[in-house]
Motif scaffolding. Structure first.
Motif, PDB file in Angstrom:
ATOM      1  N   LEU A 128      -3.529  -1.762  -7.963  1.00 23.98           N
ATOM      2  CA  LEU A 128      -3.288  -1.666  -9.321  1.00 23.98           C
ATOM      3  C   LEU A 128      -3.826  -0.453  -9.714  1.00 23.98           C
ATOM      4  N   THR A 129      -4.817   0.354  -9.405  1.00 19.09           N
ATOM      5  CA  THR A 129      -5.095   1.707  -9.987  1.00 19.09           C
ATOM      6  C   THR A 129      -4.470   2.668  -9.094  1.00 19.09           C
ATOM      7  N   ASP A 130      -3.587   2.564  -8.271  1.00 18.28           N
ATOM      8  CA  ASP A 130      -3.035   3.430  -7.296  1.00 18.28           C
ATOM      9  C   ASP A 130      -3.973   3.876  -6.278  1.00 18.28           C
ATOM     10  N   LEU A 131      -4.923   3.001  -6.095  1.00 17.69           N
ATOM     11  CA  LEU A 131      -6.055   3.350  -5.116  1.00 17.69           C
ATOM     12  C   LEU A 131      -7.033   4.720  -5.518  1.00 17.69           C
ATOM     13  N   THR A 132      -7.104   4.537  -6.684  1.00 15.93           N
ATOM     14  CA  THR A 132      -8.152   5.446  -7.481  1.00 15.93           C
ATOM     15  C   THR A 132      -9.547   4.593  -7.700  1.00 15.93           C
ATOM     16  N   GLU A 133      -9.561   3.171  -7.754  1.00 15.15           N
ATOM     17  CA  GLU A 133     -10.429   2.396  -8.000  1.00 15.15           C
ATOM     18  C   GLU A 133     -10.733   1.447  -6.856  1.00 15.15           C
TER      19      GLU A 133
END
Length: 595
Positions: free
Chosen positions: A49-54
């Motif tokens: 859901l965070t484009d794999l930034t979190e």
């Protein structure tokens, strides 16, 4: 109070995050990006859901995984025990047969993959990759992975370190936004604990290894240090280990297939990378001989195919997670396709003759070979702050010829006894052997037996503690023969068993990660009985009068050693050690050996 306020102001006004100061980033895109599902997918992971930034918190992770497990008959989620702060360490089991106990899975002719994320909790790639992979197995198009394999997954091993999370978790790593802490709540490093088993996390791992006997064990990390083009680096004990047949399979079959899959999906696989000079790779790459305190070398000592993944910390979290997903998916396919070969390799290594054991390795005199190294250009700059040189990475890909420096030459070895005996009073050591799953015979009555022991002739303790323990910086021993009576509860550990090599690595003092070197026998260094001069003086007169050879030895020592001759304490000590009143257990390492 003023200092506390100053620190709060410093942190809240800190000008830049370390990620803003990192070297230039090479652009990347790969086929594995297609693995990320749309936000509208009912089983999208919190990370996606965070484009794999979190990466999600412990609670968010476990809530999502429990919901996933509840939605599928092919998943079971169970606790392996509590962390030091009381959090559950969860294991997920994926089984097409819907059987989940170790006994049931052992009856199936299927390969078993066991992997975990977050042994160093800031290095959390394995957690998010595993969540995506399990989702795609039970609610996507990859159920066929369970046709010939079962999967064991600990999403977060160091659960307490995971919750010590912030934007200041790891200074040299590109994401996720908040990262956990390297060590656990007691500041112990789980990936230094596989022999001494002081942490709940490693005890949980070993319980899985003992119960499920996986065909492949994978520990997912993220690197420290230098810049290069590779995004997924990984390794195993290739040479200089205890499972040569397994090493051959991993080298000739497993690595070939996994590397190709990573390349096909747009990643750049590489070996474990450690710069020889500590800065760049101009002087070569070091292939260390890790000791069994580390996950993959512990696995090698137990004859379990074991992999250490070190994703590149300077690559974005998104890229690293996707690379881990590809690695794990191909690992399942490979061990499924070659299950018979793996079982044969494991059996061959378990059946090795156990006569001599190498307990320490050193580097070869010359490089083994050279490798085409996919590096990043760098330059040396002089610091205006320290006056020393430091490396600046320039973000430009280069190819170098780099020497490979292998640490696989035997440096010390021991002859294995038929069995070890541990007296009942050393309960902690006996309990640790049980945790490792080492077979032993417990004495039900007293046993009088002649055994060989190691006597410390010299030693120096380390100046600093390691993992809360004081280790030995150096020591020397000599073997002695003694007849002893072992009390009920003492144990006999036969070396002719599946974990015979592991037992020897734990019990032989010369072994780098032995219980002795980790300080579990420190009380033997204390002398607790003494003698007074008014007793010793007349005793010396009697000893010299009755033993002409002793008198000759005493006179020779005084003539050769002026410091001794002028030191009454040393003279008294010299005579005291020759009496039967002297402590016969002092500096005797209490592990008996039956030859």
């Amino acid at each position: 109070m003023k200092r506390l306020l100053s620190l709060i102001l410093l942190f809240t006004s800190f000008p830049l995050l370390a990620q803003d100061l990192m070297p230039p980033l090479l652009p990347w895109s790969g086929q594995s990006e297609s693995l990320i599902v749309e936000d509208s997918n009912p089983w999208v992971t919190p990370g996606e859901l965070t484009d794999l930034t979190e990466s999600p918190t412990y609670k968010e992770t476990m809530d999502w995984l429990q919901k996933l497990a509840n939605s599928s008959p092919y998943l079971e989620m169970k606790s392996l025990g509590k962390s030091e702060q009381g959090r559950d360490i969860f294991l997920l089991i994926a089984s097409k047969s819907q059987k989940f106990s170790p006994e049931e899975l052992a009856q199936e002719n299927k390969a078993t993959l066991f992997f975990h994320g977050g042994i160093h909790a800031g290095e959390i790639d394995g957690k998010d990759a595993g969540m995506m992979l399990l989702r795609d197995i039970v609610h996507g198009d990859k159920m066929q992975l369970l046709d010939k394999a079962n999967i064991l997954f600990i999403p977060i091993l160091n659960v307490d370190g995971h919750e010590r999370r912030s934007e200041f978790g790891r200074v040299n790593q590109r994401g996720p936004k908040e990262m956990g802490w390297r060590t656990n709540a007691r500041n112990l490093n789980l990936n230094r604990d596989y022999t001494k088993v002081e942490t709940s996390g490693v005890k949980a791992v070993i319980s899985v290894l003992n119960s499920y006997q996986p065909d492949l064990y994978v520990d997912v990390h993220v690197t420290d240090g230098a810049d290069y083009q590779y995004d997924v680096t990984y390794g195993y004990v290739k040479t200089g280990g205890y499972s040569p047949a397994i090493s051959q399979f991993l080298s000739e079959t497993f690595q070939t297939e996994v590397d190709q899959a990573l390349k096909d999906w747009g990643h750049i696989p590489g070996p474990l990378l450690f710069a020889a000079n500590g800065d760049d790779f101009s002087e070569g790459n070091i292939a260390f001989s890790f000791s069994p305190r580390f996950s993959h070398t512990y696995g090698d000592a137990r004859h379990i195919p074991s992999i250490l993944i070190e994703n590149h910390s300077l690559k974005p979290f998104r890229q690293r997670v996707l690379g881990t997903y590809v690695f794990l998916e191909q690992a399942i396919s490979t061990i499924s396709s070659h299950h018979d070969a793996i079982e044969k390799a494991i059996a061959n290594d378990q059946a090795q003759a156990k006569k001599e054991l190498i307990v320490r390795f050193k580097f070869r005199d010359n490089p083994a070979d050279t490798m085409d190294f996919l590096g990043i250009a760098s330059q040396k700059l002089k610091s205006p702050n320290t006056g020393a040189e430091y490396v600046q990475w320039l973000g430009k890909p280069i190819t170098q010829q780099v020497p490979s420096l292998l640490m696989d030459v035997p440096a010390a070895s021991v002859n294995l006894p038929k069995a070890y005996y541990i007296p009942v009073e050393w309960t902690e050591v006996i309990e640790k052997l049980k945790i490792h799953g080492i077979e032993m015979e417990t004495l039900t009555g007293p046993l009088e037996i002649e055994l060989e022991f190691d006597f410390l002739t010299d030693y120096q303790l380390a100046n600093q503690q390691l993992e809360g323990k004081v280790r030995f910086r150096s020591f020397e021993t000599t073997p002695i023969q003694r007849k002893v009576t072992l009390n009920p509860g003492s144990v006999r550990v036969n070396t002719d068993q599946e974990k015979g090599i592991l037992a020897a690595l734990l019990l032989e003092p010369q072994s780098v990660d032995s219980f002795f070197q980790w300080g579990y026998f420190m009380p033997i260094l204390s002398q607790t009985e003494y003698i007074e001069a008014y007793i010793l003086e007349p005793m010396i007169v009697q000893m010299l009068g009755k033993d002409p050879e002793l008198k000759q030895e005493f006179e020779a020592k005084k003539a050769d050693d002026s410091e001794f001759a002028s030191n009454p304490r040393q003279i008294y000590r010299w005579f005291y050690e020759k009496t039967p009143y002297f402590d016969q257990n002092w500096k005797v390492i209490p592990i008996g050996k039956s030859r």
